[in-house]
Enzyme design. Sequence first.
Site, PDB file in Angstrom:
ATOM      1  CG  ASP A  40      -1.712  -1.249   1.399  1.00  0.00           C
ATOM      2  OD1 ASP A  40      -2.256  -1.752   0.415  1.00  0.00           O
ATOM      3  OD2 ASP A  40      -1.776  -1.744   2.540  1.00  0.00           O
ATOM      4  CD  GLU A 207      -9.003  -3.660   0.681  1.00  0.00           C
ATOM      5  OE1 GLU A 207      -9.597  -3.612   1.764  1.00  0.00           O
ATOM      6  OE2 GLU A 207      -8.183  -4.561   0.399  1.00  0.00           O
TER       7      GLU A 207
END
Length: 319
Positions: A40, A207
Amino acid sequence: MRKKKTMLASLLLTAMFFVQSIIPASASTWNLNGDTNVHDPAYIVENGTGTHWAFSTGSGIQVLYSTNGTTYQRSLPIFNQKPAWWSQYVPKQDGLDVWAPDIFYYNGTYYLYYSISTFGSKVSAIGLVTTNSISGGVWKDQGMVTYSNDSSPYNAIDPNLMQDEKGNLWMVFGSWSNGIYITAISKDTMKPTGNAYRIATKSGGIEAPNLVYNSKTGYYYLFVSIGKCCSGLDSTYQVAVGRSKSVLGPFYDKNGVDMKNGGATVIDSGNSAWIGPGGQDINGTNVIARHAYSAAENGAPKLLISDLYWDADGWPYYN
């Protein structure tokens, strides 16, 4: 004869210009080396120093940096101990485990947003630290930004800040639990003001929202990761996108399906070398960073950065 040759040359040049104008340049993925283990990533180039930084999921927020944008090494994490407020909002948070940071530069300050949570739970919180110099390494805790619990409509993770065409600030965030939300951000506190609105959902997982405005196309683009993350070579993450003329949506995919109803146009589903790309971060409108799991290294999550391009219809792509 000379006049005919001149006319022919002119026609050929015109044709070449026309072809070049309608065929997009070939996208390229940067050749990275050094320590590129991330999950991420949030990518930024620091003003003044030109240093490239990548903040990522991990103990205390992991930090990579590069002086040339391609060779990376690891720096000290942001946190070496828990801020006191973490335990108040996420009592079962595991040590210094921090998820999906986002870095945003505004009015001379770097704002680093991040989330704390536990897998499978909506007991989560988004926090904020700030600095005037990333290279200086001194960060100030600004406390809790927003939080969620078992009764909340959303999961307060995966924050991303953006500035719209009028200069207003917004944060998108969220995850599987009822999808992706957006809320206005105060320029004074750099925290939410007002309600949060749902702008995207998708069965099977959604997400890592990233919202950008492209002034050349006049659209807002909502990038998301769909599918399953965090399972190495078994991950099914894909990078997908939709767009809207309004920062609040509705966001539609290429087929005209509203992202609130599951719409999402996949622009990267990985390949035999890189599995499950996602957790993306868009820098401006021309660079995309994300992680993917390396088949050559038994599923190790690695940093990938590519030039981001826009086709004739105003949709993003990269290789």
